[in-house]
Design an enzyme around this catalytic site. Structure first.
Site, PDB file in Angstrom:
ATOM      1  N   ASP A   1      -5.386  40.787  18.680  1.00 14.15           N
ATOM      2  CA  ASP A   1      -5.387  41.263  19.991  1.00 14.15           C
ATOM      3  C   ASP A   1      -6.404  42.488  20.349  1.00 14.15           C
ATOM      4  O   ASP A   1      -6.687  42.792  21.434  1.00 14.15           O
ATOM      5  CB  ASP A   1      -3.897  41.995  20.170  1.00 14.15           C
ATOM      6  CG  ASP A   1      -3.635  43.009  19.101  1.00 14.15           C
ATOM      7  OD1 ASP A   1      -4.236  43.189  18.181  1.00 14.15           O
ATOM      8  OD2 ASP A   1      -2.180  43.433  19.347  1.00 14.15           O
ATOM      9  N   HIS A   2      -6.927  43.078  19.204  1.00 10.89           N
ATOM     10  CA  HIS A   2      -7.760  44.250  19.301  1.00 10.89           C
ATOM     11  C   HIS A   2      -9.246  43.876  19.514  1.00 10.89           C
ATOM     12  O   HIS A   2     -10.164  44.043  20.415  1.00 10.89           O
ATOM     13  CB  HIS A   2      -7.724  45.206  18.093  1.00 10.89           C
ATOM     14  CG  HIS A   2      -6.433  46.144  18.318  1.00 10.89           C
ATOM     15  ND1 HIS A   2      -4.998  45.492  18.268  1.00 10.89           N
ATOM     16  CD2 HIS A   2      -6.240  47.437  18.148  1.00 10.89           C
ATOM     17  CE1 HIS A   2      -4.377  46.548  18.167  1.00 10.89           C
ATOM     18  NE2 HIS A   2      -4.966  47.815  18.262  1.00 10.89           N
TER      19      HIS A   2
ATOM     20  N   ASP B   1       0.053  49.482  12.918  1.00 10.26           N
ATOM     21  CA  ASP B   1      -0.382  50.025  14.220  1.00 10.26           C
ATOM     22  C   ASP B   1       0.510  50.923  14.693  1.00 10.26           C
ATOM     23  O   ASP B   1       1.829  50.812  14.569  1.00 10.26           O
ATOM     24  CB  ASP B   1      -0.192  48.911  15.339  1.00 10.26           C
ATOM     25  CG  ASP B   1      -1.266  49.349  16.539  1.00 10.26           C
ATOM     26  OD1 ASP B   1      -2.301  49.018  16.617  1.00 10.26           O
ATOM     27  OD2 ASP B   1      -0.387  50.152  17.395  1.00 10.26           O
TER      28      ASP B   1
ATOM     29  N   SER C   1      -3.548  57.053  15.794  1.00  8.09           N
ATOM     30  CA  SER C   1      -3.523  55.769  15.221  1.00  8.09           C
ATOM     31  C   SER C   1      -3.208  55.726  13.603  1.00  8.09           C
ATOM     32  O   SER C   1      -3.203  56.596  12.958  1.00  8.09           O
ATOM     33  CB  SER C   1      -4.957  55.017  15.190  1.00  8.09           C
ATOM     34  OG  SER C   1      -5.398  54.270  14.199  1.00  8.09           O
TER      35      SER C   1
ATOM     36  N   ARG D   1      -3.211  56.660  25.422  1.00 13.87           N
ATOM     37  CA  ARG D   1      -3.922  57.636  24.693  1.00 13.87           C
ATOM     38  C   ARG D   1      -5.371  58.165  25.606  1.00 13.87           C
ATOM     39  O   ARG D   1      -6.034  57.206  26.120  1.00 13.87           O
ATOM     40  CB  ARG D   1      -4.581  57.290  23.413  1.00 13.87           C
ATOM     41  CG  ARG D   1      -3.357  57.134  22.421  1.00 13.87           C
ATOM     42  CD  ARG D   1      -3.971  56.757  20.926  1.00 13.87           C
ATOM     43  NE  ARG D   1      -2.660  57.076  20.039  1.00 13.87           N
ATOM     44  CZ  ARG D   1      -2.183  56.320  18.968  1.00 13.87           C
ATOM     45  NH1 ARG D   1      -3.314  55.599  18.554  1.00 13.87           N
ATOM     46  NH2 ARG D   1      -1.306  56.537  18.435  1.00 13.87           N
TER      47      ARG D   1
ATOM     48  N   ARG E   1      -4.432  53.761  11.404  1.00 18.46           N
ATOM     49  CA  ARG E   1      -5.705  53.359  10.991  1.00 18.46           C
ATOM     50  C   ARG E   1      -6.095  53.856   9.408  1.00 18.46           C
ATOM     51  O   ARG E   1      -6.347  54.993   9.556  1.00 18.46           O
ATOM     52  CB  ARG E   1      -7.016  53.351  11.798  1.00 18.46           C
ATOM     53  CG  ARG E   1      -7.478  54.712  12.208  1.00 18.46           C
ATOM     54  CD  ARG E   1      -8.725  54.431  13.346  1.00 18.46           C
ATOM     55  NE  ARG E   1      -8.054  54.053  14.476  1.00 18.46           N
ATOM     56  CZ  ARG E   1      -8.615  54.507  15.471  1.00 18.46           C
ATOM     57  NH1 ARG E   1      -9.701  55.146  15.706  1.00 18.46           N
ATOM     58  NH2 ARG E   1      -7.812  53.969  16.799  1.00 18.46           N
TER      59      ARG E   1
HETATM   60  C1  MIC Z   1      -4.991  52.631  18.563  1.00 20.34           C
HETATM   61  O1  MIC Z   1      -4.188  52.409  19.575  1.00 20.34           O
HETATM   62  O2  MIC Z   1      -5.530  53.535  18.282  1.00 20.34           O
HETATM   63  C2  MIC Z   1      -4.921  51.509  17.706  1.00 20.34           C
HETATM   64  C3  MIC Z   1      -6.464  51.005  17.825  1.00 20.34           C
HETATM   65  O3  MIC Z   1      -4.006  50.534  18.220  1.00 20.34           O
HETATM   66  C4  MIC Z   1      -4.733  51.766  16.287  1.00 20.34           C
HETATM   67  C5  MIC Z   1      -4.848  50.913  15.282  1.00 20.34           C
HETATM   68  C6  MIC Z   1      -6.304  50.854  14.908  1.00 20.34           C
HETATM   69  O4  MIC Z   1      -6.838  51.826  14.646  1.00 20.34           O
HETATM   70  O5  MIC Z   1      -6.604  49.759  14.519  1.00 20.34           O
HETATM   71  C7  MIC Z   1      -3.109  52.375  16.201  1.00 20.34           C
HETATM   72  O6  MIC Z   1      -2.622  52.969  17.202  1.00 20.34           O
HETATM   73  O7  MIC Z   1      -2.574  52.424  15.159  1.00 20.34           O
HETATM   74 FE1  SF4 Z   2      -3.838  48.039  21.498  1.00 21.48          FE
HETATM   75 FE2  SF4 Z   2      -3.394  50.450  20.392  1.00 21.48          FE
HETATM   76 FE3  SF4 Z   2      -4.039  50.301  23.051  1.00 21.48          FE
HETATM   77 FE4  SF4 Z   2      -1.612  49.511  22.195  1.00 21.48          FE
HETATM   78  S1  SF4 Z   2      -2.648  51.558  22.151  1.00 21.48           S
HETATM   79  S2  SF4 Z   2      -3.012  48.257  23.487  1.00 21.48           S
HETATM   80  S3  SF4 Z   2      -2.060  48.598  20.159  1.00 21.48           S
HETATM   81  S4  SF4 Z   2      -5.248  49.674  21.163  1.00 21.48           S
END
Ligand code: MIC
Ligand code: SF4
Length: 643
Positions: free
Chosen positions: A64-65, A119, A535, A379, A537
């Site tokens: 999905d990313h 995630d 995140s 975010r 990550r």
């Molecule tokens: C995000 O919203 O920052 C992400 C991308 O979903 C991350 C995961 C990632 O960095 O791949 C998260 O929230 O954990």
């Molecule tokens: Fe995707 Fe992270 Fe954004 Fe949710 S917050 S839509 S999991 S990138």
């Protein structure tokens, strides 16, 4: 003494430790989820651990990313993940099927079960009474292999909801209000339980919006009871058999109680550049808007999209606004198409995007220079949209849609007549984009397909008794993992290529960070409070490891990042006296002495040779964490336990 809802679920899954606040506990994990941006690493780690077949009740891998395919990298990674899933017993949700948290809520989540996901927004599952937590990829890999997941037993917070939301006031406003009250670090070490008569006025998607954004509080997770509303939702998803009633005991004891009367709330917005920078929409005023994005795991449910369609119906998007809409799942998109609401959205001039994270993680739709973008996401960190000087406001779908029409930030209550959304009794169910794994008999003949995008892991740290290294970087409070390891369309395709990623590490804070690390060969990072928020990550730990970071010394850490640092073999240490933070300057020569003895005592001494001073630090680790640090990282530790 009675138990809270999460204490009950934890007690049912407790493998080791005592449920005393602040103590480490290990819990059995029923379900896991991964997404593709963290998933390549998680499945590489699963392969490196030599796990033949996952041992959870259910594990799902979502794509999905990284769905923007501007080169071979993302497509190769999707194929790699798909092939591991087939072989190892994981369901594979193909690109186009939707955002992991939305799909998991619709199709797989079960009240009372434990779920960890690579995630940070995995707590979305708390909307149906799951104990759902974000974790690093390595922790998820361990859980897939049947290992327990370790957390610090959290404090319990009750958010007592009374009253009912007024027309055009949304679940998003509830969580923005909680963020305003608690701040982005207010939830660290806590579980947030929503209770009170107001709960019954909130649908499952509304509850999921609230638990989703509990991630922005830094909370371990957030949870709603599983009640008649949950039952109706699961029945409408054809999963009534998954329902069970769950609630806290009447005499459960909470460490903190927050009261919110839903009827007093009004439309809110989180202003640039933090989710807790919350103000009333009408007080911010009618600022001009360049872009509106609707979607993300926070606000992309069918009910959100139907509200947006109703507001847009028969109208036209303002000439100065680019409106992008990404429905959260194939189910949502397909139902919007069936009922005609998609036509209302398209006719108004929206740019309809695929069901994926998209703009939320900077995968396209970056705003214009110094642009103002209203987003229904979670975010708004500086630069995350892909445009360094853009200003992102986090709002509800109602505020977003109303503002897209007027071209300025608009309180949707000005629209007049309340919305009347009719939710269908049954959702359209079609899981044809979820591939089932091979049977155990067929699995040995399935080949795991590695593309050229996949590079080896960085070497583990070898812990030394004395570590001398410069303060290679000093940063302030609330540093996010987006600062440490940015995402976005140009970088995300390289999530399995740590050497490539390293050139972007901390670029926003110090553009010479990577060069400085390479020149020095090693370093310590000095940070303020709530370091590593955001995140899950693990790249925000693996890349610093690759660049030679031995320890990160801060006033305090965000939960998942601290765990990721330990998993990567980097020591997260805190100042015994937070004011000592001011004494160290970037570039100072530092020495950490008697590391092994300090690991045992929990008290470290940092010598700042440049200033000629000694600074006491704290690093209280459990025996398991000490063993991980001594082994080099969690992978080595887990392999060592298996051998
Ligand atoms: C995000 O919203 O920052 C992400 C991308 O979903 C991350 C995961 C990632 O960095 O791949 C998260 O929230 O954990
Ligand atoms: Fe995707 Fe992270 Fe954004 Fe949710 S917050 S839509 S999991 S990138």
């Amino acid at each position: 003494m009675g138990q809270t809802l999460s204490q009950k679920i934890i007690a049912n899954h407790l493998v080791c430790g005592e449920m005393n606040v602040g103590e480490e506990i290990g819990i059995r994990i029923d379900q896991t989820l991964t997404q593709d941006a963290t998933g390549t690493m998680a499945y590489l780690e699963l392969e490196a651990m030599g796990i033949d077949r996952v041992k959870t009740e259910l594990s799902v891998a979502y794509i999905d990313h990284n769905t923007l395919q501007t080169g071979f990298e993302n497509a190769d990674d999707h194929r790699f993940i798909g092939s591991v899933c087939k072989k190892r017993g994981v369901r594979f949700s193909r690109p186009g099927n939707g955002i992991c948290h939305q799909v998991h809520l619709e199709r797989f989540g079960v009240p009372g079960k434990t779920l960890i996901g690579s995630d940070s927004h995995t707590p979305t599952g708390g909307g149906i009474g799951m104990l759902a937590m974000g974790a690093g990829g390595l922790d998820v890999a361990v859980a897939m292999g049947g290992g327990e997941y370790y957390i610090t037993m959290p404090k319990m917070v009750k958010v007592n909801l009374t009253g009912k939301l007024s027309p055009y006031v949304a679940a998003k406003d509830v969580i923005l209000e909680v963020l305003r009250i608690m701040s982005v670090k207010g939830g660290v070490g806590k579980i947030i339980e929503y209770q009170g008569p107001g709960v019954l006025t909130l649908s499952v998607p509304e509850r999921a919006t609230i638990t989703n954004m509990g991630a922005e509080l830094g909370a371990t997770t957030s949870i709603f009871p599983s009640d008649e509303i949950t039952k109706a939702f699961l029945e409408a998803q054809g999963r009534g058999a998954d329902w069970s009633e769950l609630k806290a005991d009447d005499d459960a004891v909470y460490d903190e109680v927050i009261d919110i009367d839903l009827s007093t709330l009004e439309p809110l917005a989180a202003m640039p550049h933090m989710p807790d920078n919350v103000r009333k929409v009408r007080e911010i005023g009618k600022i001009k808007v360049d872009q509106v994005c609707i979607g993300s795991c926070t606000n992309s449910s069918l009910s959100d999209m139907l509200k947006v369609a109703a507001i847009l119906k028969g109208k036209k998007v303002a000439p100065n606004v680019s409106l992008a809409i990404a429905p959260g799942s194939k189910q949502v998109l397909s139902m919007l198409a069936t009922c005609g609401a998609l036509t209302d959205i398209i006719d108004a001039g929206a740019r309809v995007l695929e069901s994926a994270c998209g703009p939320c993680i900077g995968m396209g739709q970056s705003p214009n220079s110094a642009g103002i973008s209203l987003r229904t996401f979670n975010r708004n960190f500086e630069g995350r949209s892909g445009t360094a000087d853009a200003g992102i406001y986090l709002v509800s779908p109602e505020v977003a849609a109303a503002s897209a029409l007027t071209g300025v930030l608009t309180d949707p209550r000005e629209l007049g007549e309340p919305l009347n959304i009719l939710m269908p009794e049954k959702f359209l169910i079609n899981d044809n984009m979820v591939e089932l794994p091979a049977t155990p008999e067929e699995a040995p003949s399935v080949e795991v397909i590695y593309g050229p995008n996949i590079k080896p892991f960085p070497d583990s740290n070898v812990l030394k008794d004395e570590i001398d290294a410069p303060a290679i970087l000093k940063v302030g409070d609330n540093i996010t993992t987006d600062h440490i390891m940015p995402a976005g369309a140009k970088i995300l395709p390289y999530r399995s290529n740590i050497p490539f990623l390293s050139q972007f590490c901390f670029k926003q804070c110090d553009e010479h960070f990577a060069e400085n690390c390479k020149a020095a060969g090693r370093g310590f990072i000095i940070g303020g409070a709530n370091y590593g928020q955001g995140s899950s990550r693990e790249h925000a730990a693996l890349v610093p490891l690759y660049l030679g970071i031995k320890a990160v010394i801060t006033k305090s850490f965000a939960r998942i990042h601290a765990a990721n640092l330990i998993n990567a073999g980097i020591m997260p240490l805190t100042f015994q006296n937070p004011d000592d933070y001011d004494k160290i300057e970037q570039g100072d020569a530092l020495v950490l002495k008697n590391v092994f003895a300090s690991l045992d005592s929990g008290n470290f001494v940092l010598v700042d040779e440049t200033k000629g001073i000694e600074i006491p630090l704290v690093g209280v680790f459990t025996d398991r964490q000490k063993d991980i640090l001594k082994a080099g990282d969690l992978l080595q530790y887990t392999k060592g336990k298996k051998d």
